[in-house]
Design an enzyme around this catalytic site. Structure first.
Site, PDB file in Angstrom:
ATOM      1  CG  ASP A   1      -2.244   1.061   0.890  1.00  0.00           C
ATOM      2  OD1 ASP A   1      -1.960   1.924   0.159  1.00  0.00           O
ATOM      3  OD2 ASP A   1      -3.196   0.974   1.701  1.00  0.00           O
TER       4      ASP A   1
HETATM    5  C1  BGC Z   1      -4.802   3.512   0.117  1.00  0.00           C
HETATM    6  C2  BGC Z   1      -5.025   2.570  -1.046  1.00  0.00           C
HETATM    7  C3  BGC Z   1      -4.707   3.249  -2.156  1.00  0.00           C
HETATM    8  C4  BGC Z   1      -3.474   3.853  -2.130  1.00  0.00           C
HETATM    9  C5  BGC Z   1      -2.983   4.476  -3.361  1.00  0.00           C
HETATM   10  C6  BGC Z   1      -3.624   4.357   0.188  1.00  0.00           C
HETATM   11  O1  BGC Z   1      -3.602   5.229   1.343  1.00  0.00           O
HETATM   12  O2  BGC Z   1      -5.085   2.605   1.418  1.00  0.00           O
HETATM   13  O3  BGC Z   1      -6.300   1.933  -0.958  1.00  0.00           O
HETATM   14  O4  BGC Z   1      -5.038   2.802  -3.235  1.00  0.00           O
HETATM   15  O5  BGC Z   1      -3.428   4.868  -0.978  1.00  0.00           O
HETATM   16  O6  BGC Z   1      -3.825   5.872  -3.235  1.00  0.00           O
END
Ligand code: BGC
Length: 770
Positions: A240
């Site tokens: 993530d």
């Molecule tokens: C979120 C993800 C997301 C990623 C990219 C993170 O903060 O938890 O779900 O895809 O950011 O934006």
């Protein structure tokens, strides 16, 4: 990989910027462009149509880029988020949404869309529940897999997220989800397993949180043993955004790609670790090769001429919004409203004019257009006189709401029907934090009381990405339509439903509890000192309410329709792999509509604690008035297994399993029983197992009985009588303990011989399976 330097390989396993992987032009490895996701494309780009991402490392401009949905993004269709899609219980529809999303990605040169989110709704308080499907693993996995299949069939990769046990936003970057193995296996992992094994997503995104003390980004058991070893995953595991804690430990655990760029820190640490011998170069090679394979696959799927039809996608968003709305209550058939009747309709509530249609955070999409319900209602009922009153301020607790309330009451008093739009304000739910309670804001409940007093013929339309407490007010209104977050076409879909152009067919993908204190995680939420104990175990969602026999406002699977359905003629047909459950469903009303046939399985008499019933399959069928169709749901043998912690394996028990077929988890229409043969694999008892465990074991039981008969003969009268309290006490002793007691004529050699005899009779080599 052999031609690449360590530094090049390390660079491949990290982002070049926010949304792109590193390209190695000389090696012919292009960059991969990723974007959020999941219910629409959030493309943060200065030039939205610069589709040609295979140019190596286009100059990044991170000023407008973020992973929190703060910066702007190019217009894209905002489909209803997962909370709404889930309530359709329609895998085919989820697949079509996936396909439409892929067409938008292709048109914008995006190769991986960051979704779907298949985490379980452990508590209705989770701020990100709107991005997740359900409290039930089977429903989450089925819809997630269909969505991924739809997306990837068009040549765009998915990123199933957040692996694993990311069930709250409080402390999401570090909290340890402390979960016992059986619960992980049966509740929190199955949706991921289904997506991985059935849809083979190009990427899997790890969670931010820790699982049993270990960061999900560097969890070898999750990322390698289970994901790759057991489920056979061969794609890329991506972090993530910013989830990597220790890049080297993450790589060693199986996390291939760090996103976004760590400005060179990650690769430098990896190179140093390879040089010092801390990290095996083969580990780096493996991950770099996976990223390179992803880049080549993505490049091969790129279509420079790709385009999509925004109008068709808007229509699909409208269809999903209508299909996902749940008609919770409809006394006296107050809905649908007659579009041709000349009537006075009071539309009340700011959300009718300013829709709540998606959640806050990284999934936030800039819609291509936005339908509001007020306009749609006005257009749908040309013969009616529609008046509007906003009724309450949104997210402005300091504002005096009484003038708005009084205006609304005036509108309601003179109307034939009041349609009252209530719901969660945006500040109540978002990525990054959790809700504090399940209540609607007081200015809304006060408005509701006042409007209902002025006009009892009030229909409530609810918006929100999670459930709200209904118990305080639902008895006062004849009809409630839950529209969740309904995407950019939600306003039109709501009018379709109110006037019967669409027949409600959504079914709850999560229970609506009577009160927060009834919810499964209530006592442990959100944890303390960096840990949250999942003490309720398997008993999440309806599994909890059913096991505790708690009343709820509306059970999992509930949803009304403007027609009615009858179930008859339940049959099962077996083969070696499982069985088909077939039921004849008839539309007994006057409108065409969809019914969701839900198949639950129970294992009464199980040797372990099991939920009262668990969803094991479902099917959605559309029926014309009077039409009957056989609906068949496949249940495989594997669906019947529980995870046995002693055997460290999935086991099917030899039991008569009960099959409950119904229209909700608490509206079981027909029941039958299937006899199932058990697996011949059970954990073997050993010297440290109790006498009771020995006696209950199919091989160990008869063997220990032989030994006990010797003891009985030797002890005579002193031997505790069967069924006596002393006998029960003795049954709780470990066998080795028993052999230690001076009065028992049994020695350690006897125990050792018994254990060996049972092992060889069972054909296995230790405490494990046979
Ligand atoms: C979120 C993800 C997301 C990623 C990219 C993170 O903060 O938890 O779900 O895809 O950011 O934006």
């Amino acid at each position: 990989m052999a031609r690449l330097s360590t530094a090049e390989k390390a660079a491949l396993t990290t982002g070049a910027d926010w949304w792109r992987t590193t390209a190695l032009a000389e090696a012919g490895i292009p960059a991969v462009r990723l974007a959020d996701g999941p219910h629409g494309l959030r493309l943060q780009n200065d030039a939205p149509n610069d589709a040609h991402h295979d140019a190596p490392n286009d100059a990044p401009n991170d000023a407008h880029h973020d992973h929190l949905g703060i910066g702007g993004s190019a217009p894209a269709t905002c489909f209803p988020p997962a909370v709404t899609l889930a309530c359709t219980w329609d895998s085919e529809l989820a697949e079509r949404v996936g396909g439409a999303l892929a067409r938008e990605c292709l048109a914008h040169g995006v190769q991986v869309l960051l979704g779907p989110g298949v985490n379980i709704k452990r508590s209705p308080l989770c701020g990100r529940n709107f991005e997740y499907f359900s409290e039930d693993p089977l429903l989450s996995g089925a819809l997630g897999a269909a969505w991924v299949n739809g997306l990837q069939a068009q040549g765009v990769g998915a990123s199933v997220k957040h692996f694993a046990a990311n069930n709250q936003e409080t402390g999401r970057m570090s909290v340890s989800a402390d979960i016992d193995v059986r619960t992980l296996r049966e509740i929190y992992l199955p949706a991921f397993r289904r997506v991985v094994t059935e849809a083979r997503p190009w990427t899997v995104m790890c969670a931010y949180n820790r699982v049993n003390g270990i960061h999900a980004s560097q969890h070898p058991w999750l990322l390698t043993d289970v994901l790759r070893g057991e489920w056979g995953y061969d794609g890329v595991v991506v972090s993530d955004w910013g989830a990597v804690v220790d890049r080297v430990r993450a790589l060693a655990a199986g996390l291939d790609l760090e996103m976004p760029s760590s400005s060179g820190a990650g690769p430098a640490r990896v190179v140093a670790a390879v040089e010092s011998g801390e990290l095996d170069e083969e580990t780096l090679d493996r991950s770099a090769a996976r990223v390179a394979a992803l880049a080549r696959k993505a490049a091969a799927c790129t279509r420079l001429d790709a385009a999509f039809d925004p109008a068709a996608h808007h229509d699909l968003a409208r269809e999903v919004a209508a299909r996902g709305a749940v008609l919770l209550k409809n006394d006296r058939g107050v809905l649908p409203l007659d579009p041709s009747a000349p009537q006075r309709i009071a539309v009340i509530g700011e959300f009718a004019r300013t829709p709540r249609y998606q959640g806050e955070g990284s999934s936030r999409v800039t819609p291509t257009r936005l339908d509001d319900a007020l306009t749609a209602i006005t257009d749908a009922a040309p013969a009616s006189q529609v008046t509007f009153a906003p009724g309450f301020p949104v997210d402005a607790p300091e504002t005096d709401a009484s003038p708005l309330r009084e205006e609304a009451v005036r509108a309601a008093r003179t109307a034939h029907v009041a349609v009252l739009f209530l719901g969660l304000p945006p500040s109540h739910e978002a990525e990054g934090y959790d809700r504090d309670h399940l209540e609607l804001p007081p200015e809304q409940t006060q408005l509701l009381d006042a409007v209902v007093a002025a006009n009892p013929n009030t229909v409530v339309v609810l918006a929100g990405g999670g459930v709200v407490r209904l118990a305080g007010w639902i008895d006062d209104v004849p009809a409630v339509l839950a529209c969740w977050l309904s995407g950019q076409a939600g306003g039109s879909a709501t009018a379709d439903l109110l006037f019967g152009r669409a027949n409600p067919s959504g079914r709850l993908a999560e229970t609506v509890p009577l009160r927060l204190a009834d919810t499964p995680a209530y006592l442990a939420w959100p944890g303390e000192n960096g840990h949250v104990a999942y003490g309720e175990g398997l008993f999440v969602g309806y599994r909890h309410y059913d096991a505790r026999d708690l009343d709820v406002s509306f059970p999992f699977g509930h949803g009304l329709s403007y027609t009615t359905f009858d179930y008859a003629d339940l049959r099962t047909a077996h083969d070696s792999e499982g069985f088909d459950v077939t039921v004849a469903v008839t539309n007994t009303g006057e409108r065409a509509g969809h019914e969701v046939v839900q198949v639950y399985v129970a294992a009464p008499g199980s040797r372990v604690r099991r939920p009262v019933r668990e969803l094991k399959g479902f099917a959605t069928v559309r029926l014309a008035p009077g039409q009957t169709r056989d609906v068949t749901v496949r249940i495989t043998r594997a669906d019947l297994a529980y995870f046995d912690t002693a055997a460290d394996a999935w086991l099917v028990e030899g039991l008569d399993h009960r099959i409950d077929v119904g229209a909700s988890s608490r509206d079981i229409r027909l029941t039958t029983t299937v006899a199932v043969e058990g697996d011949d694999r059970t954990a073997l008892p050993d010297a440290e197992s109790t006498l009771a465990e020995w006696l209950a074991h199919p091989v160990g039981g008869p063997a220990v009985e032989v030994l006990l008969s010797r003891v009985r003969a030797a002890m005579g009268e002193a031997y505790p009588e069967e069924g006596s309290s002393r006998h029960r006490m003795v049954a709780g002793l470990r066998l080795s303990q028993l052999a230690q007691l001076p009065v028992v004529p049994l020695g350690h050699d006897d125990v050792r011989e018994l254990v060996e005899a049972v092992r060889s009779a069972a054909g296995a080599g230790g405490r494990g399976t046979c």
